[in-house]
Scaffold this active site. Structure first.
Site, short mmCIF file in Angstrom:
data_model
loop_
_atom_site.label_atom_id
_atom_site.label_comp_id
_atom_site.label_asym_id
_atom_site.label_seq_id
_atom_site.Cartn_x
_atom_site.Cartn_y
_atom_site.Cartn_z
N HIS A 71 0.84 -1.21 0.00
CA HIS A 71 0.00 0.00 0.00
C HIS A 71 0.87 1.25 0.00
O HIS A 71 0.53 2.25 -0.65
CB HIS A 71 -0.92 0.00 1.23
CG HIS A 71 -2.18 -0.77 1.02
ND1 HIS A 71 -3.43 -0.17 0.97
CD2 HIS A 71 -2.40 -2.09 0.85
CE1 HIS A 71 -4.36 -1.10 0.77
NE2 HIS A 71 -3.76 -2.27 0.70
N SER A 81 4.16 7.06 3.63
CA SER A 81 2.94 7.87 3.77
C SER A 81 1.78 7.08 4.34
O SER A 81 0.91 7.63 5.01
CB SER A 81 2.55 8.49 2.43
OG SER A 81 2.28 7.49 1.46
N HIS A 198 -0.43 -13.49 -1.67
CA HIS A 198 -1.69 -13.93 -1.06
C HIS A 198 -1.65 -15.40 -0.64
O HIS A 198 -2.65 -15.94 -0.17
CB HIS A 198 -2.85 -13.68 -2.03
CG HIS A 198 -3.23 -12.25 -2.13
ND1 HIS A 198 -4.18 -11.77 -3.02
CD2 HIS A 198 -2.79 -11.16 -1.45
CE1 HIS A 198 -4.29 -10.46 -2.88
NE2 HIS A 198 -3.46 -10.06 -1.95
N ASP A 256 4.64 -20.20 -0.12
CA ASP A 256 4.97 -21.18 -1.15
C ASP A 256 4.14 -20.89 -2.40
O ASP A 256 3.55 -19.81 -2.50
CB ASP A 256 4.72 -22.61 -0.63
CG ASP A 256 3.27 -22.81 -0.15
OD1 ASP A 256 2.40 -21.97 -0.49
OD2 ASP A 256 3.02 -23.80 0.56
#
Length: 333
Positions: A71, A81, A198, A256
């Protein structure tokens, strides 16, 4: 009326051409591997020790720090920021649509910063801290190691508008996601590799409700047992927005290539992940997903390279007006 991949191809090419102009900007001051060699040689040890404690306490902390770093870099470059709190003059990026209720790990950043300020006061920027902590987070959950160049300055402002515009959402289309990565100077290959993060971390019900109940679910149905489990966590009628599920239910605490195997089986939890393989426009990304599912070493190498590339997105203005914040939440007075 359905739109074919062939029809959309000129649109994608136009987006690529337009956004590639960003890469022509003037080069920022170079980052270097030995930036803190004399001013804070213990920076690696301090960050590593704090991250070890945090990940041992809760493996989810690894994903939280990596997400913060992502982000941060996607909004006016990697300049810390995202860590700024609201003030009279600052609208925090933490209130962005894709950040509120999703970003965490700020207390961990505070702990690391306090240790660094005790050892090397006023030396290590929050932006550099976050970049290094993200590398250590990945290593601590079984992922690859890469060298981290330093020299970033902390921005003296945040940009809520850019945060709302630049960060891909959970239900975003493949073309839109690609355009947001290209805008940062990151390639389609970088996008797929970085999405592999993810393989660790959790998603809130609010972010996968459309995946299990919306139109995308009808075209890309989940395995029934998995779908039933998700519906128990995330009811269709609303409520339970903060209920969570692992984005990689097979090895949720291990970095992984399991994430890519799930995409091959149509079991990506977020619509924005599954489109990498299932979208009619996924001509290039589908092949990359298959490659990383088959070759974990190739994924690890590209992920390392892409993380360095993302970490090198700098804020030109911060090199002129930036600072090394004493407290990552507030600009120095």
């Amino acid at each position: 009326m359905a739109v074919s991949a062939r029809t959309m191809l000129p649109v994608i090419c136009a987006v690529v051409a337009m956004l590639s102009v960003r890469s022509l900007r003037a080069k920022d001051p170079p980052l270097t591997l030995d930036y803190y060699a004399k001013t804070c040689p213990t920076v690696f040890e301090i960050v590593r020790k704090e991250m070890e404690c945090a990940v041992l306490s809760d493996p989810r902390n690894a994903a939280l720090i990596v997400r913060l770093h992502f982000h941060d870099c996607f909004v006016q470059g990697c300049d810390g920021s995202v860590l700024l709190d609201d003030t009279i003059s600052t609208k925090s990026e933490k209130k962005a649509v894709t950040a509120v209720n999703s970003l965490d790990g700020f207390d961990l950043v505070d702990r690391i910063k306090n240790k660094l300020e005790s050892e090397c006061p006023g030396v290590v920027s929050c932006a550099d801290l976050l970049t290094l902590a993200a590398r250590d987070a990945i290593v601590l959950v079984g992922g690859p190691y890469w060298e981290v160049p330093f020299g970033r300055k902390d921005s003296i402002n945040a940009n809520l508008e850019l945060a709302n515009a630049n960060i891909p959402g959970a239900d975003e289309s493949l073309v839109s996601i690609i355009s947001k990565f290209l805008y940062q100077g990151l390639s389609v290959t970088d996008m797929v590799a970085l999405s592999g993060a993810h393989t660790i971390g959790m998603a809130r019900c609010e972010n996968f409700r459309q995946r299990i109940y919306g139109d995308f679910a009808l075209k890309n149905p989940l395995r029934q047992n998995y779908l039933n489990n998700l519906k128990a966590i995330c009811p269709a009628a609303g409520g339970g927005e903060n209920n969570i599920s692992a984005m990689d239910y097979v090895t949720p605490e291990l970095f992984d290539n399991s994430f890519f195997h799930l995409l091959l089986k149509n079991e990506g939890l977020l619509s924005s992940d599954q489109v990498l393989y299932s979208s009619p426009l996924a001509l290039q990304t589908r092949q990359i997903v298959k490659k990383y599912a088959a070759d974990s070493l190739a994924f690890f190498q590209q992920f390392s390279d892409s993380m360095v590339k993302m970490g090198n997105i700098t804020n030109s203005e911060s090199f002129v007006t930036g600072q090394v914040r004493k407290n990552c939440r507030f600009v120095n007075t």
